[in-house]
Design a protein around this motif. Structure first.
Motif, PDB file in Angstrom:
ATOM      1  N   ASP A   1      -4.322  -0.767   5.921  1.00  0.00           N
ATOM      2  CA  ASP A   1      -3.254  -1.336   6.740  1.00  0.00           C
ATOM      3  C   ASP A   1      -2.238  -2.099   5.889  1.00  0.00           C
ATOM      4  O   ASP A   1      -1.078  -2.271   6.302  1.00  0.00           O
ATOM      5  CB  ASP A   1      -3.848  -2.277   7.794  1.00  0.00           C
ATOM      6  CG  ASP A   1      -4.604  -1.520   8.885  1.00  0.00           C
ATOM      7  OD1 ASP A   1      -4.406  -0.286   8.967  1.00  0.00           O
ATOM      8  OD2 ASP A   1      -5.391  -2.152   9.611  1.00  0.00           O
ATOM      9  N   GLY A   2      -2.660  -2.586   4.739  1.00  0.00           N
ATOM     10  CA  GLY A   2      -1.749  -3.337   3.875  1.00  0.00           C
ATOM     11  C   GLY A   2      -0.854  -2.466   3.009  1.00  0.00           C
ATOM     12  O   GLY A   2       0.032  -2.971   2.307  1.00  0.00           O
ATOM     13  N   VAL A   3      -1.057  -1.155   3.026  1.00  0.00           N
ATOM     14  CA  VAL A   3      -0.234  -0.230   2.235  1.00  0.00           C
ATOM     15  C   VAL A   3       0.975   0.191   3.055  1.00  0.00           C
ATOM     16  O   VAL A   3       0.830   0.664   4.182  1.00  0.00           O
ATOM     17  CB  VAL A   3      -1.054   0.997   1.804  1.00  0.00           C
ATOM     18  CG1 VAL A   3      -0.168   1.967   1.023  1.00  0.00           C
ATOM     19  CG2 VAL A   3      -2.245   0.568   0.959  1.00  0.00           C
ATOM     20  N   GLU A   4       2.172  -0.006   2.492  1.00  0.00           N
ATOM     21  CA  GLU A   4       3.388   0.355   3.210  1.00  0.00           C
ATOM     22  C   GLU A   4       3.524   1.867   3.322  1.00  0.00           C
ATOM     23  O   GLU A   4       3.024   2.621   2.472  1.00  0.00           O
ATOM     24  CB  GLU A   4       4.620  -0.213   2.503  1.00  0.00           C
ATOM     25  CG  GLU A   4       4.680  -1.738   2.506  1.00  0.00           C
ATOM     26  CD  GLU A   4       5.942  -2.248   1.850  1.00  0.00           C
ATOM     27  OE1 GLU A   4       6.779  -1.410   1.456  1.00  0.00           O
ATOM     28  OE2 GLU A   4       6.089  -3.471   1.726  1.00  0.00           O
TER      29      GLU A   4
ATOM     30  N   ASN B   1       3.070   5.759  -1.805  1.00  0.00           N
ATOM     31  CA  ASN B   1       2.717   6.684  -2.887  1.00  0.00           C
ATOM     32  C   ASN B   1       3.805   7.714  -3.162  1.00  0.00           C
ATOM     33  O   ASN B   1       3.638   8.604  -3.984  1.00  0.00           O
ATOM     34  CB  ASN B   1       1.398   7.393  -2.569  1.00  0.00           C
ATOM     35  CG  ASN B   1       1.499   8.256  -1.323  1.00  0.00           C
ATOM     36  OD1 ASN B   1       2.405   8.061  -0.516  1.00  0.00           O
ATOM     37  ND2 ASN B   1       0.574   9.198  -1.161  1.00  0.00           N
ATOM     38  N   ASN B   2       4.939   7.587  -2.473  1.00  0.00           N
ATOM     39  CA  ASN B   2       6.061   8.498  -2.695  1.00  0.00           C
ATOM     40  C   ASN B   2       6.954   7.907  -3.797  1.00  0.00           C
ATOM     41  O   ASN B   2       8.032   7.373  -3.549  1.00  0.00           O
ATOM     42  CB  ASN B   2       6.842   8.690  -1.395  1.00  0.00           C
ATOM     43  CG  ASN B   2       7.926   9.737  -1.530  1.00  0.00           C
ATOM     44  OD1 ASN B   2       7.897  10.555  -2.458  1.00  0.00           O
ATOM     45  ND2 ASN B   2       8.889   9.708  -0.627  1.00  0.00           N
ATOM     46  N   TYR B   3       6.519   7.950  -5.047  1.00  0.00           N
ATOM     47  CA  TYR B   3       7.145   7.233  -6.156  1.00  0.00           C
ATOM     48  C   TYR B   3       7.658   8.227  -7.206  1.00  0.00           C
ATOM     49  O   TYR B   3       6.964   9.169  -7.579  1.00  0.00           O
ATOM     50  CB  TYR B   3       6.142   6.271  -6.791  1.00  0.00           C
ATOM     51  CG  TYR B   3       6.643   5.602  -8.051  1.00  0.00           C
ATOM     52  CD1 TYR B   3       7.558   4.561  -7.985  1.00  0.00           C
ATOM     53  CD2 TYR B   3       6.211   6.030  -9.304  1.00  0.00           C
ATOM     54  CE1 TYR B   3       8.022   3.941  -9.135  1.00  0.00           C
ATOM     55  CE2 TYR B   3       6.665   5.422 -10.458  1.00  0.00           C
ATOM     56  CZ  TYR B   3       7.570   4.377 -10.379  1.00  0.00           C
ATOM     57  OH  TYR B   3       8.026   3.783 -11.520  1.00  0.00           O
ATOM     58  N   THR B   4       8.903   7.979  -7.650  1.00  0.00           N
ATOM     59  CA  THR B   4       9.483   8.762  -8.753  1.00  0.00           C
ATOM     60  C   THR B   4       9.807   7.804  -9.894  1.00  0.00           C
ATOM     61  O   THR B   4      10.566   6.843  -9.707  1.00  0.00           O
ATOM     62  CB  THR B   4      10.760   9.486  -8.318  1.00  0.00           C
ATOM     63  OG1 THR B   4      10.468  10.358  -7.225  1.00  0.00           O
ATOM     64  CG2 THR B   4      11.343  10.294  -9.482  1.00  0.00           C
ATOM     65  N   HIS B   5       9.239   8.042 -11.034  1.00  0.00           N
ATOM     66  CA  HIS B   5       9.461   7.145 -12.178  1.00  0.00           C
ATOM     67  C   HIS B   5      10.919   7.249 -12.636  1.00  0.00           C
ATOM     68  O   HIS B   5      11.440   8.350 -12.845  1.00  0.00           O
ATOM     69  CB  HIS B   5       8.534   7.531 -13.333  1.00  0.00           C
ATOM     70  CG  HIS B   5       8.489   6.503 -14.417  1.00  0.00           C
ATOM     71  ND1 HIS B   5       7.817   5.305 -14.275  1.00  0.00           N
ATOM     72  CD2 HIS B   5       9.040   6.488 -15.653  1.00  0.00           C
ATOM     73  CE1 HIS B   5       7.945   4.606 -15.376  1.00  0.00           C
ATOM     74  NE2 HIS B   5       8.684   5.289 -16.232  1.00  0.00           N
TER      75      HIS B   5
END
Length: 254
Positions: free
Chosen positions: A55-58, A62-66
């Motif tokens: 529940d604490g994960v927005e 995990n949709n992250y681009t460096h």
């Protein structure tokens, strides 16, 4: 006898005899599956702790681009020599700029202390400072050169305007051939010295030693020759020349 697709529970058919053991087996399987928690390899129920973490994960975390670039403040430095107080590139560059700027200002101040006629600045480039340093005056300057006469008698004019200083004394020597009718020595015919103490001009003729307001018996003043003081040299008018293509030697002192 049929079986369920997920837990493989036994499903007696209408013609099967009801067996209490079958019911107990199904109940045990259901009880175990209800309380079984999930692992990294097996499905199961989620614990309340895991649910709290989830529940604490927005959404979209995990949709992250460096990024392809980073701010200099985000890039750390190793600094194995302990040269910087800062630990990132931005801070190290700022320290380096300050150090170089202070160093150039100290150089500019040192130049001015030695030669206050120069005007260096702490904002000058290193090339500019090096050029200024090369122009520091460390003593009286002098220069010398030669000319070839182009007249056979009197009143030769010539100018030297390539000096890097303003001369106060100019000595000019006129050399001719040994066989000249005017030769008093084997290789030197006439010598002229021009000096400008307090704006005045003095000249001596023939190969004699010059002293202010004192001439020996062989030194008659050359009235006809005139010399003009220049900021970068000197100009001579009506210089007496008694032979064609003779060598004229000059030396100028700051």
């Amino acid at each position: 006898m049929q079986y369920t697709s997920s837990l493989n529970l036994k499903k007696p058919e209408g013609t099967d005899v009801v067996d209490i053991n079958v019911l107990n087996e199904n109940t045990d399987i259901i009880d175990m599956e209800i309380t079984k928690k999930a692992t990294q390899t097996l499905d199961g129920r989620m614990s309340k702790e895991d649910k709290k973490k989830l529940d604490g994960v927005e959404e979209g975390a995990n949709n992250y681009t460096h990024p392809s670039t980073h701010a200099a403040t985000m890039v750390t430095i190793a600094d194995t020599g302990n040269n910087f107080a800062s630990t990132n590139v931005e801070g190290a560059l700022s320290e380096l700029f300050t150090s170089v700027s202070n160093g150039k200002q100290q150089i500019a101040t040192a130049i001015t202390d030695v030669d206050n006629s120069l005007n260096p600045s702490g904002s000058d480039t290193f090339d500019q400072l090096a050029n200024i340093i090369s122009n520091i005056s460390t003593g009286k300057k002098f220069a010398s050169g030669t000319l070839r006469s182009d007249k056979s008698l009197y009143q030769m004019d010539f100018t030297v305007s390539t000096l890097t200083f303003e001369p106060s004394t100019v000595i000019i020597k006129y050399h001719g051939s040994k066989d000249s009718a005017y030769a008093d020595t084997p290789d030197l015919i006439y010598s002229f010295a021009f000096r400008f103490p307090n704006g005045g001009m003095y000249a001596c003729k023939r190969n004699v030693a010059w002293k202010k307001n004192a001439w020996n018996s062989y030194g008659d003043i050359s009235i006809g020759s005139q010399i003009t003081f220049l900021s970068n040299g000197f100009s001579v008018e009506n210089f007496d020349v008694y032979e064609t293509l003779s060598t004229i030697y000059w030396t100028a002192y700051e």
